[in-house]
Design a protein around this motif. Structure first.
Motif, mmCIF file in Angstrom:
data_model
loop_
_atom_site.group_PDB
_atom_site.id
_atom_site.type_symbol
_atom_site.label_atom_id
_atom_site.label_comp_id
_atom_site.label_asym_id
_atom_site.label_seq_id
_atom_site.Cartn_x
_atom_site.Cartn_y
_atom_site.Cartn_z
ATOM 1 N N MET A 1 0.673 -1.084 -0.050
ATOM 2 C CA MET A 1 -0.023 -0.011 0.046
ATOM 3 C C MET A 1 0.956 1.199 0.066
ATOM 4 O O MET A 1 1.902 1.401 0.627
ATOM 5 N N THR A 2 0.384 2.060 -0.807
ATOM 6 C CA THR A 2 1.312 3.397 -0.907
ATOM 7 C C THR A 2 0.613 4.787 -0.423
ATOM 8 O O THR A 2 -0.659 4.900 -1.099
ATOM 9 N N LEU A 3 0.838 5.547 0.300
ATOM 10 C CA LEU A 3 0.401 6.904 0.548
ATOM 11 C C LEU A 3 0.773 7.690 -0.743
ATOM 12 O O LEU A 3 1.906 7.955 -1.016
ATOM 13 N N ILE B 1 2.884 -4.009 3.169
ATOM 14 C CA ILE B 1 4.057 -3.137 3.217
ATOM 15 C C ILE B 1 3.470 -1.676 2.895
ATOM 16 O O ILE B 1 2.950 -1.491 1.766
ATOM 17 N N LEU B 2 3.650 -0.831 4.100
ATOM 18 C CA LEU B 2 2.963 0.609 3.773
ATOM 19 C C LEU B 2 4.175 1.511 3.580
ATOM 20 O O LEU B 2 5.080 1.782 4.317
ATOM 21 N N ALA B 3 4.273 2.175 2.357
ATOM 22 C CA ALA B 3 4.937 3.008 1.713
ATOM 23 C C ALA B 3 4.271 4.470 1.591
ATOM 24 O O ALA B 3 3.164 4.506 1.646
ATOM 25 N N GLY B 4 5.441 5.349 1.222
ATOM 26 C CA GLY B 4 4.915 6.707 0.740
ATOM 27 C C GLY B 4 5.598 7.004 -0.800
ATOM 28 O O GLY B 4 6.736 6.741 -0.847
ATOM 29 N N ASP B 5 4.788 7.600 -1.629
ATOM 30 C CA ASP B 5 5.289 7.839 -2.868
ATOM 31 C C ASP B 5 6.079 9.363 -2.620
ATOM 32 O O ASP B 5 5.909 10.129 -1.818
ATOM 33 N N LEU C 1 -3.576 -7.960 10.550
ATOM 34 C CA LEU C 1 -2.380 -7.994 9.316
ATOM 35 C C LEU C 1 -0.933 -7.479 10.004
ATOM 36 O O LEU C 1 -1.176 -6.711 11.007
ATOM 37 N N ILE C 2 -0.210 -7.780 9.591
ATOM 38 C CA ILE C 2 1.200 -7.540 10.068
ATOM 39 C C ILE C 2 1.560 -6.273 9.344
ATOM 40 O O ILE C 2 1.643 -6.487 7.807
ATOM 41 N N VAL C 3 1.859 -4.877 9.599
ATOM 42 C CA VAL C 3 2.151 -3.928 8.915
ATOM 43 C C VAL C 3 3.493 -3.447 9.076
ATOM 44 O O VAL C 3 4.083 -3.219 10.095
ATOM 45 N N ILE C 4 4.153 -3.201 7.932
ATOM 46 C CA ILE C 4 5.711 -2.997 7.863
ATOM 47 C C ILE C 4 5.601 -1.429 7.111
ATOM 48 O O ILE C 4 5.217 -1.412 6.081
ATOM 49 N N ALA C 5 6.153 -0.696 7.832
ATOM 50 C CA ALA C 5 6.220 0.589 7.356
ATOM 51 C C ALA C 5 7.570 0.800 6.623
ATOM 52 O O ALA C 5 8.544 0.400 7.260
ATOM 53 N N VAL C 6 7.830 1.535 5.528
ATOM 54 C CA VAL C 6 9.138 1.578 4.910
ATOM 55 C C VAL C 6 9.093 3.193 4.773
ATOM 56 O O VAL C 6 8.550 3.888 4.004
ATOM 57 N N HIS D 1 12.928 -1.615 0.237
ATOM 58 C CA HIS D 1 11.918 -2.637 -0.252
ATOM 59 C C HIS D 1 12.379 -3.987 -0.065
ATOM 60 O O HIS D 1 11.476 -4.913 0.283
ATOM 61 N N ALA D 2 13.534 -4.195 -0.566
ATOM 62 C CA ALA D 2 14.005 -5.686 -0.608
ATOM 63 C C ALA D 2 14.108 -5.884 1.007
ATOM 64 O O ALA D 2 13.791 -7.338 1.274
ATOM 65 N N THR D 3 14.651 -5.131 1.979
ATOM 66 C CA THR D 3 14.449 -5.578 3.314
ATOM 67 C C THR D 3 12.982 -5.879 3.937
ATOM 68 O O THR D 3 12.831 -6.678 4.719
ATOM 69 N N ALA D 4 12.116 -4.787 3.455
ATOM 70 C CA ALA D 4 10.608 -5.088 3.943
ATOM 71 C C ALA D 4 10.161 -6.474 3.257
ATOM 72 O O ALA D 4 9.448 -7.127 3.911
ATOM 73 N N THR D 5 10.502 -6.743 2.052
ATOM 74 C CA THR D 5 10.404 -8.183 1.310
ATOM 75 C C THR D 5 10.600 -9.416 2.227
ATOM 76 O O THR D 5 9.974 -10.300 2.387
ATOM 77 N N THR D 6 12.098 -9.249 2.765
ATOM 78 C CA THR D 6 12.511 -10.318 3.329
ATOM 79 C C THR D 6 11.843 -10.537 4.836
ATOM 80 O O THR D 6 11.733 -11.549 5.393
ATOM 81 N N ILE D 7 11.508 -9.258 5.571
ATOM 82 C CA ILE D 7 10.854 -9.354 6.647
ATOM 83 C C ILE D 7 9.441 -9.706 6.562
ATOM 84 O O ILE D 7 9.154 -10.764 7.400
ATOM 85 N N ALA D 8 8.834 -9.508 5.478
ATOM 86 C CA ALA D 8 7.270 -10.149 5.292
ATOM 87 C C ALA D 8 7.412 -11.656 4.977
ATOM 88 O O ALA D 8 6.641 -12.365 5.204
ATOM 89 N N ARG D 9 8.616 -12.067 4.488
ATOM 90 C CA ARG D 9 8.616 -13.556 4.163
ATOM 91 C C ARG D 9 8.923 -14.283 5.305
ATOM 92 O O ARG D 9 8.481 -15.400 5.502
#
Length: 238
Positions: free
Chosen positions: A1-3, A37-41, A79-84, A169-177
């Motif tokens: 998801m992206t702000l 995975i919550l990010a901001g544009d 849901l587990i929410v990961i902020a980037v 984003h690679a780190t966020a993906t690793t944590i999500a996995r």
């Protein structure tokens, strides 16, 4: 998801926060969804509350309640929410960041809670911050309003991982996995268990906090602080 308000540095308007809550609710309805995975544009995660909107007295209560509901939603969603966090997270944007389960920040990111400089009270985010940040560090953070580095934010508990911006984003993906490697219901119950472990009423209750927040939002200092921000000048405190 992206702000997705990069033209306003992802300022948290009522519309944006309502959309965020709606999307989380939609994702919750399908139990195969487990991690967000919550990010901001753009250049920053979020510059905080939309202060042009916040200066509109007709919207004060709706705005405050929307912030409250968003922080609660992020905290309580199964849901587990990961902020980037790239660039920075400020005021309400830092609150949204802090309400997430795991925060990954770029090495050059800056974080601050400058509410006092706008005549506002960071009451709504207190339930999030009081369990993550030690009292002395929280006083430093909120009373000065000064921005801190991602490294410092990690030291005081606001951020869990600090990485180069190119690796966010690679780190966020690793944590999500890693989260997905756990049993779906076990992970949901573990998040609930953690929340219950820190659910004491030391802050005086959520009703008291929103009442205090709204009192500040209706104050002369808030009117001056918001006007000064929108007029790009220093506030003239009474």
């Amino acid at each position: 998801m992206t702000l997705n308000r990069p033209d306003r540095r992802n300022a948290l308007s009522i519309e944006l926060l309502e959309a965020l809550c709606h999307e989380l609710t939609r994702l919750e309805q399908d139990t195969t969804n487990r991690v967000v995975i919550l990010a901001g544009d753009g250049k920053v995660f979020s510059a905080g509350l939309d202060l042009r909107e916040a200066a509109d007295t007709a919207l004060v209560e709706r705005s405050a309640n929307t912030v409250k509901q968003t922080l609660e939603k992020l905290h309580l969603t199964p849901l587990i929410v990961i902020a980037v966090v790239q660039g920075g997270a400020f005021a309400g944007g830092a609150g949204v960041m802090a309400a997430c389960d795991v925060v990954i920040a770029a090495e050059d990111a800056r974080i601050s809670f400058p509410e006092a400089r706008r005549g506002l009270l960071p009451a709504l985010v207190m339930n999030v911050l009081r369990h993550k940040v030690r009292e002395g560090d929280l006083r430093d953070l909120l009373l000065t309003g000064d921005p801190i580095s991602a490294g410092r934010a990690q030291q005081i508990g606001l951020v869990q991982r600090v990485v180069p911006a190119t690796q966010l984003h690679a780190t966020a993906t690793t944590i999500a996995r890693s989260v997905l490697a756990g049993g779906p219901e076990t992970i949901r119950q573990t998040k609930k268990l953690i929340g219950e472990a820190f659910s004491d009423a030391a802050s005086g209750g959520e009703t008291d906090l929103i009442d205090r927040h709204l009192a500040a939002r209706h104050s002369d200092e808030a009117r001056e602080g918001l006007a000064a921000f929108n007029e790009k000048r220093e506030p003239k405190w009474p």
